[in-house]
Design a protein around this motif. Structure first.
Motif, PDB file in Angstrom:
ATOM      1  N   MET A   1      -4.541   6.251  -1.414  1.00  0.00           N
ATOM      2  CA  MET A   1      -3.773   5.077  -1.039  1.00  0.00           C
ATOM      3  C   MET A   1      -3.935   4.063  -2.164  1.00  0.00           C
ATOM      4  O   MET A   1      -5.046   3.601  -2.438  1.00  0.00           O
ATOM      5  CB  MET A   1      -4.230   4.462   0.281  1.00  0.00           C
ATOM      6  N   ALA A   2      -2.846   3.744  -2.828  1.00  0.00           N
ATOM      7  CA  ALA A   2      -2.863   2.767  -3.912  1.00  0.00           C
ATOM      8  C   ALA A   2      -2.436   1.418  -3.367  1.00  0.00           C
ATOM      9  O   ALA A   2      -1.417   1.309  -2.678  1.00  0.00           O
ATOM     10  CB  ALA A   2      -1.940   3.208  -5.039  1.00  0.00           C
TER      11      ALA A   2
ATOM     12  N   ASP B   1      -2.142   3.325 -12.503  1.00  0.00           N
ATOM     13  CA  ASP B   1      -2.894   2.445 -13.387  1.00  0.00           C
ATOM     14  C   ASP B   1      -2.628   0.970 -13.099  1.00  0.00           C
ATOM     15  O   ASP B   1      -3.393   0.104 -13.531  1.00  0.00           O
ATOM     16  CB  ASP B   1      -2.581   2.765 -14.847  1.00  0.00           C
ATOM     17  N   SER B   2      -1.567   0.664 -12.347  1.00  0.00           N
ATOM     18  CA  SER B   2      -1.252  -0.723 -11.994  1.00  0.00           C
ATOM     19  C   SER B   2      -1.886  -1.163 -10.679  1.00  0.00           C
ATOM     20  O   SER B   2      -1.812  -2.342 -10.329  1.00  0.00           O
ATOM     21  CB  SER B   2       0.267  -0.915 -11.901  1.00  0.00           C
ATOM     22  N   ALA B   3      -2.489  -0.235  -9.949  1.00  0.00           N
ATOM     23  CA  ALA B   3      -3.062  -0.569  -8.641  1.00  0.00           C
ATOM     24  C   ALA B   3      -4.329  -1.396  -8.801  1.00  0.00           C
ATOM     25  O   ALA B   3      -5.120  -1.185  -9.732  1.00  0.00           O
ATOM     26  CB  ALA B   3      -3.359   0.703  -7.853  1.00  0.00           C
ATOM     27  N   ASP B   4      -4.554  -2.325  -7.894  1.00  0.00           N
ATOM     28  CA  ASP B   4      -5.802  -3.078  -7.855  1.00  0.00           C
ATOM     29  C   ASP B   4      -6.918  -2.239  -7.247  1.00  0.00           C
ATOM     30  O   ASP B   4      -8.064  -2.306  -7.679  1.00  0.00           O
ATOM     31  CB  ASP B   4      -5.612  -4.359  -7.038  1.00  0.00           C
ATOM     32  N   ILE B   5      -6.576  -1.463  -6.221  1.00  0.00           N
ATOM     33  CA  ILE B   5      -7.544  -0.606  -5.541  1.00  0.00           C
ATOM     34  C   ILE B   5      -6.903   0.753  -5.309  1.00  0.00           C
ATOM     35  O   ILE B   5      -5.715   0.847  -4.955  1.00  0.00           O
ATOM     36  CB  ILE B   5      -7.963  -1.190  -4.181  1.00  0.00           C
ATOM     37  N   VAL B   6      -7.677   1.812  -5.505  1.00  0.00           N
ATOM     38  CA  VAL B   6      -7.251   3.165  -5.147  1.00  0.00           C
ATOM     39  C   VAL B   6      -8.285   3.719  -4.171  1.00  0.00           C
ATOM     40  O   VAL B   6      -9.461   3.863  -4.514  1.00  0.00           O
ATOM     41  CB  VAL B   6      -7.126   4.079  -6.378  1.00  0.00           C
ATOM     42  N   TYR B   7      -7.846   4.000  -2.946  1.00  0.00           N
ATOM     43  CA  TYR B   7      -8.711   4.622  -1.948  1.00  0.00           C
ATOM     44  C   TYR B   7      -8.459   6.127  -1.943  1.00  0.00           C
ATOM     45  O   TYR B   7      -7.300   6.569  -2.000  1.00  0.00           O
ATOM     46  CB  TYR B   7      -8.406   4.087  -0.549  1.00  0.00           C
TER      47      TYR B   7
ATOM     48  N   ALA C   1       0.851  -1.178   0.000  1.00  0.00           N
ATOM     49  CA  ALA C   1       0.000   0.000   0.000  1.00  0.00           C
ATOM     50  C   ALA C   1       0.889   1.231   0.000  1.00  0.00           C
ATOM     51  O   ALA C   1       1.841   1.317   0.786  1.00  0.00           O
ATOM     52  CB  ALA C   1      -0.914   0.003   1.226  1.00  0.00           C
ATOM     53  N   VAL C   2       0.601   2.180  -0.881  1.00  0.00           N
ATOM     54  CA  VAL C   2       1.438   3.371  -1.025  1.00  0.00           C
ATOM     55  C   VAL C   2       0.577   4.610  -0.876  1.00  0.00           C
ATOM     56  O   VAL C   2      -0.458   4.748  -1.541  1.00  0.00           O
ATOM     57  CB  VAL C   2       2.146   3.398  -2.392  1.00  0.00           C
TER      58      VAL C   2
ATOM     59  N   VAL D   1       6.261   4.281  -8.465  1.00  0.00           N
ATOM     60  CA  VAL D   1       4.991   4.782  -7.934  1.00  0.00           C
ATOM     61  C   VAL D   1       5.256   6.116  -7.244  1.00  0.00           C
ATOM     62  O   VAL D   1       6.239   6.274  -6.524  1.00  0.00           O
ATOM     63  CB  VAL D   1       4.369   3.809  -6.914  1.00  0.00           C
ATOM     64  N   GLY D   2       4.345   7.046  -7.409  1.00  0.00           N
ATOM     65  CA  GLY D   2       4.483   8.296  -6.685  1.00  0.00           C
ATOM     66  C   GLY D   2       3.704   9.435  -7.321  1.00  0.00           C
ATOM     67  O   GLY D   2       2.996   9.226  -8.304  1.00  0.00           O
TER      68      GLY D   2
END
Length: 334
Positions: free
Chosen positions: A104-105, A86-92, A70-71, A115-116
């Protein structure tokens, strides 16, 4: 995703976090770059899990190989376009000081090269991350009073102070909006979809729903718009009136967008400008709107405890499936 398998967490750490999280409802986090967190812990093994359906399709997947990543992602205009979302499964998406937003990716099925920009953590993140098995949290710093909570939390803390070689400064933006992460410096490989112990289910759409061309969520100083694209069969993301793209120029377009109505409480802490740090409560129950396939479904959500994922159901209790692909969850004030 189906039901989650039992997890093996460190009982002492979980108990410590549970005790401190009650008090932390009045604890916030301001943007602070620095400080050292020495948790002195290695990575725990993930519990054995049954094969489960992949959110990106392709049938079943093997049990998780390890913890997910999680980033915390900067989301003010000066930080955009971001890298790796675009590679994240979930973006909060959550509200932070001054009515702005932060992301939070969550990465489980794919690790991008970079990532950043990476920014600081918030106390709400610890409650949100309890649903995962010993996740790795990458963040750039935290308010000093939050650091002990991070150290006690059942997660692997990976700030620049703890994993300096995983981070670098970009040249396209000015500090503090130019700190980036190489995920492969923290995880040897993507753990797989089984690490996504969110309670999310993927499959056919429920009956009903309301045809929706566009939907906007507003924070005091930020807004998210999801516009349905029939040709792409995705929701095109626009933030603060500007199309959201990656640094490679790729439009962010999740398959499912969730507007989850939650309690957003004031904390006892403020940033350097005097703005209060909100606390987003993700344990409990409430209403949500699930956007998929060009339609909006009004549903109920429930997360009984912090170690549970979030279940989304229709009014008669039927589980609601998400479309296969990336999911955005925007926490909005109930």
């Amino acid at each position: 995703m189906g039901q989650k398998a039992p997890r093996r967490r460190g009982a002492r750490r979980a108990a410590l976090l549970a005790a401190t999280m009650t008090a932390s409802l009045a604890v916030g986090c301001t943007a602070h770059h620095g400080g050292t967190v020495d948790d002195g812990r290695g990575r725990n093994q993930s519990p054995t899990q049954s094969p489960t359906e992949s959110p990106s399709g392709g049938g079943t997947v093997a049990p998780a190989a390890g913890p997910l990543l999680a980033v915390k992602i900067d989301n003010v205009p000066a930080a955009r376009p971001q890298t790796g979302l675009d590679s994240a499964d979930i973006v909060y998406a959550e509200q932070v000081e001054g009515g702005l937003s932060r992301l939070m990716a969550v990465f489980a099925t794919k690790l991008p090269k970079s990532v950043g920009p990476v920014r600081s953590a918030r106390v709400s993140d610890l409650e949100l991350l309890r649903q995962f098995d010993d996740p790795t949290l990458a963040f750039s710093g935290a308010q000093h009073k939050l650091l002990p909570l991070i150290a006690k939390a059942p997660l692997r803390s990976a700030s620049p102070d703890e994993a300096a070689s995983a981070y670098y400064r970009g040249v396209d933006k000015s500090a503090p909006h130019n700190l980036y992460l190489h995920p492969d410096k923290l995880l040897s490989s993507a753990p797989g979809a089984a690490a996504l112990t969110t309670g999310f289910r993927y499959g056919a759409a429920p009956a009903g729903g309301k045809a929706t061309a566009s939907r906007t969520v507003r924070y005091p100083a930020a807004r998210f718009t999801f516009t349905w694209s029939g040709p792409q069969h995705r929701w095109l993301v626009t933030e603060d009136g500007t199309p959201t793209v990656t640094t490679a120029g790729k439009r962010l377009a999740p398959a499912t967008a969730v507007i989850q109505y939650v309690k957003i409480q004031k904390s006892a802490y403020h940033d350097v400008l005097g703005n209060n740090t909100p606390y987003t409560v993700t344990v409990g129950s409430g209403k949500a709107d699930v956007l998929r396939d060009g339609r909006t479904y009004s549903v109920d959500w429930k997360r009984p405890t912090a170690t549970d994922g979030t279940e989304f159901t229709t009014s008669d209790g039927t589980p609601v499936n998400f479309a296969k692909g990336q999911v955005w969850v925007v926490f909005a004030k109930a």
